[in-house]
Design a protein around this motif. Sequence first.
Motif, short mmCIF file in Angstrom:
data_model
loop_
_atom_site.label_atom_id
_atom_site.label_comp_id
_atom_site.label_asym_id
_atom_site.label_seq_id
_atom_site.Cartn_x
_atom_site.Cartn_y
_atom_site.Cartn_z
N SER A 1 -3.98 1.33 -1.52
CA SER A 1 -4.16 0.40 -2.64
C SER A 1 -2.86 0.18 -3.40
CB SER A 1 -5.24 0.93 -3.60
OG SER A 1 -4.71 2.01 -4.33
N THR A 2 -2.75 -1.01 -3.98
CA THR A 2 -1.58 -1.34 -4.79
C THR A 2 -1.42 -0.33 -5.93
OG1 THR A 2 -1.94 -3.64 -4.22
CG2 THR A 2 -0.48 -3.22 -6.08
N LYS B 1 -1.38 -7.32 2.19
CA LYS B 1 -1.02 -6.16 1.36
C LYS B 1 0.46 -6.22 0.97
CE LYS B 1 -3.96 -2.66 0.43
NZ LYS B 1 -4.94 -3.45 -0.28
#
Length: 255
Positions: free
Chosen positions: A135-136, A179
């Motif tokens: 995840s970011t 992403k």
Amino acid sequence: MVRSTVLSSALGLLSLVSVGAAAPLDTRVDAANTVKVMPFGASIVEITCWRAYLWKKLQDSGITNIDFVGSHGTPAAGCTLNGQSVNFDKDNEGHSGAKVTDYANNNSLPPWLSAAKPDMIIMHVGTNDASANISTAKVFSAYDKLIGQMRAANPRTTLIASKLIPIDPNLFGQSVADKVKDYNYAMEGWVKRTTTAKSPIVLVDLNTGFDYKTMTREGEHPNEKGDVFMAEKLFPAVKDQLVELSVQKMMGEQR
Ligand SMILES: *[C@@H]1O[C@H](CO)[C@@H](O)[C@H](O)[C@H]1NC(C)=O
Ligand SMILES: *[C@@H]1O[C@H](CO)[C@@H](O)[C@H](O)[C@H]1NC(C)=O
């Protein structure tokens, strides 16, 4: 040397660089004025040739008071440009397959920083996190930890942060390519809120204009054209910050 003399040579040096003169930057280059630069990341740092081309561009523009640092000197085989071999300082901290989240979780950086003592770090890392669908939020808490470790080692660290080069969605999947875009977008805000006057972070956009179809070997790692693109994009920011750091060193303001 009195401060005014140092300052006037420093200003002379700045104007010399700003007009892009090819003359030697500073005739008094010595160990004390050497700026240590750590290229840091994963395989796009370790097994590619942008470091060679950046080194050559800096040397060719008269910036010779640099030492690339890191715990290893891969690639041993060296780099060529238009068929000619390029000599450069190969030391770097690129580790193929590394994730930024691994570097943070493993506390990899502090021993490398205390061994190499970089003034400047050029960072391209996160592509392997994108491949692993991290995840970011996790990626950016890792960047937060790393800048903290950099500043703990050297409060005046200059960080050249980069947007990641694109990855071919046809080979690596659209979600991985997306992403990379998410991280790059978040990187803009991260740099704005994390940079300080004492420890500047300069963002270089290595993504815009980078064509994965013509500038990579296999959709991920830059080929010669991609490496030249990266070196040319990095050069202005790296040069400006090297001049800044050289001035600080001449004036005795480094750590
Ligand atoms: C982090 O540690 C893991 C587990 O020991 C190891 O597999 C990995 O290579 C390390 N990565 C980095 C970037 O240090
Ligand atoms: C990536 O992770 C998110 C959040 O956990 C999940 O919703 C998504 O399906 C994952 N994507 C892939 C390609 O695994």
